[in-house]
Motif scaffolding. Structure first.
Motif, short mmCIF file in Angstrom:
data_model
loop_
_atom_site.label_atom_id
_atom_site.label_comp_id
_atom_site.label_asym_id
_atom_site.label_seq_id
_atom_site.Cartn_x
_atom_site.Cartn_y
_atom_site.Cartn_z
N ASP A 68 29.32 34.56 39.53
CA ASP A 68 30.42 35.28 39.47
C ASP A 68 30.57 36.52 38.80
O ASP A 68 31.45 37.37 39.26
CB ASP A 68 31.52 34.35 39.24
N PHE A 69 30.03 36.34 37.47
CA PHE A 69 30.33 37.44 36.53
C PHE A 69 29.19 38.15 35.96
O PHE A 69 29.44 39.19 35.14
CB PHE A 69 31.12 36.66 35.38
N LEU A 70 27.81 37.78 36.24
CA LEU A 70 26.81 38.61 35.45
C LEU A 70 26.09 39.21 36.50
O LEU A 70 25.79 38.62 37.91
CB LEU A 70 26.07 37.40 34.62
N VAL A 71 24.83 39.93 35.96
CA VAL A 71 24.01 40.51 37.00
C VAL A 71 22.81 40.84 36.04
O VAL A 71 22.78 40.96 34.89
CB VAL A 71 24.29 42.06 37.52
N LEU A 72 21.47 40.68 36.73
CA LEU A 72 20.36 41.08 35.83
C LEU A 72 20.11 42.26 35.70
O LEU A 72 20.10 42.95 36.61
CB LEU A 72 19.03 40.09 36.86
N ASN A 73 19.72 42.59 34.49
CA ASN A 73 19.47 44.09 34.21
C ASN A 73 18.09 44.49 34.32
O ASN A 73 17.68 45.67 33.83
CB ASN A 73 20.19 44.54 32.78
N GLY A 74 17.18 43.69 34.66
CA GLY A 74 15.86 44.27 34.69
C GLY A 74 14.77 43.85 33.63
O GLY A 74 13.69 43.85 33.81
N ASP A 75 15.34 43.66 32.27
CA ASP A 75 14.56 43.37 31.38
C ASP A 75 14.59 41.60 31.11
O ASP A 75 14.48 41.43 29.80
CB ASP A 75 14.76 43.95 30.23
N GLY A 76 15.05 40.77 31.89
CA GLY A 76 15.18 39.30 31.76
C GLY A 76 16.51 38.97 31.12
O GLY A 76 17.04 37.87 30.89
N LYS A 77 17.42 40.02 30.60
CA LYS A 77 18.75 39.79 30.21
C LYS A 77 19.84 39.82 31.18
O LYS A 77 19.72 40.65 32.34
CB LYS A 77 18.96 40.62 29.07
N LEU A 78 20.94 39.44 31.07
CA LEU A 78 22.16 39.37 31.98
C LEU A 78 23.02 40.27 31.32
O LEU A 78 23.17 40.21 30.11
CB LEU A 78 22.57 38.02 32.29
N GLN A 79 23.90 40.92 32.13
CA GLN A 79 25.11 41.63 31.68
C GLN A 79 26.11 41.44 32.57
O GLN A 79 25.97 40.90 33.75
CB GLN A 79 24.74 43.39 31.46
N PHE A 80 27.44 41.65 31.98
CA PHE A 80 28.41 41.53 32.68
C PHE A 80 28.73 42.43 33.88
O PHE A 80 28.26 43.61 33.97
CB PHE A 80 29.73 41.73 31.76
N LYS A 81 29.09 41.98 35.00
CA LYS A 81 29.40 43.01 36.16
C LYS A 81 30.41 44.03 35.98
O LYS A 81 31.44 43.71 34.94
CB LYS A 81 29.95 42.01 37.26
N ALA A 82 30.55 45.07 36.56
CA ALA A 82 31.40 46.15 36.06
C ALA A 82 32.85 45.50 36.24
O ALA A 82 33.26 45.05 37.17
CB ALA A 82 31.11 47.31 37.06
N ARG A 83 33.54 45.83 35.17
CA ARG A 83 35.19 45.82 35.41
C ARG A 83 35.54 44.24 35.67
O ARG A 83 35.87 44.02 36.75
CB ARG A 83 35.60 46.76 36.26
N VAL A 84 35.33 43.39 34.81
CA VAL A 84 35.74 42.07 35.09
C VAL A 84 37.15 42.04 34.37
O VAL A 84 37.37 42.63 33.45
CB VAL A 84 34.76 41.00 34.16
N ARG A 85 38.01 41.41 35.30
CA ARG A 85 39.54 41.26 34.89
C ARG A 85 39.88 40.03 34.66
O ARG A 85 39.59 39.02 35.48
CB ARG A 85 40.30 42.09 36.04
N HIS A 86 40.78 39.97 33.69
CA HIS A 86 41.26 38.48 33.35
C HIS A 86 42.78 38.54 33.89
O HIS A 86 43.45 39.35 33.40
CB HIS A 86 41.15 38.13 31.95
N ALA A 87 42.98 37.31 34.48
CA ALA A 87 44.56 37.31 34.73
C ALA A 87 44.94 35.78 34.81
O ALA A 87 44.28 34.99 34.73
CB ALA A 87 44.78 37.86 36.10
N THR A 88 46.39 35.64 34.89
CA THR A 88 46.92 34.55 34.86
C THR A 88 47.77 34.50 36.11
O THR A 88 48.87 35.36 36.18
CB THR A 88 47.84 34.16 33.58
#
Length: 130
Positions: A96-116
């Protein structure tokens, strides 16, 4: 710092001694920034880094210190960290929120938004909204 007898550090620790009995600086970044949380926050999750001393990239270079932007600035997330924190939910969190960046680490997907909505908190990515 040495020229003024480390006055800034002495003042900082004197002030912090009103709140804490012990101090721990366990990483070099502790000398350059500190995690600050709003007074109303019960947990540290609402905190953010506050730079204490501006350090320019050129200062690192002049002293022969290698500077790895990703290591010092971005969160360190890999499969192991994800599993330790989220356990059985790790796969869903990753999808849902992460992508593999190519060096074995994960990063957040572009523009994750928090809402209630309706009393329930959720996060979504820009792609999920489309």
């Amino acid at each position: 710092m040495k020229q003024d007898g480390f006055a800034w550090w002495k003042q900082r620790f004197a002030q912090m001694s009103h709140y804490f009995d012990a101090f721990r600086i366990d990483h070099i970044l502790g000398f350059f920034r500190i995690w600050s949380s709003p007074a109303h926050a019960v947990e540290g999750i609402l905190g953010y880094f506050v730079p204490a001393i501006l350090v320019k990239l050129e200062e690192f270079r002049q002293r022969g210190i290698p500077f790895d932007h990703d290591r010092y600035v971005k969160p360190f997330i890999n499969e192991n960290v994800l599993q330790q924190i989220f356990g059985t939910d790790a796969k869903q969190i990753k999808g849902d929120f992460l992508v593999l960046n190519g060096d074995g680490k994960l990063q957040f997907k572009a523009r994750v938004r928090h809402a209630t909505t309706g009393g329930k908190s959720f996060c979504e990515t820009e792609a999920q909204r489309a």
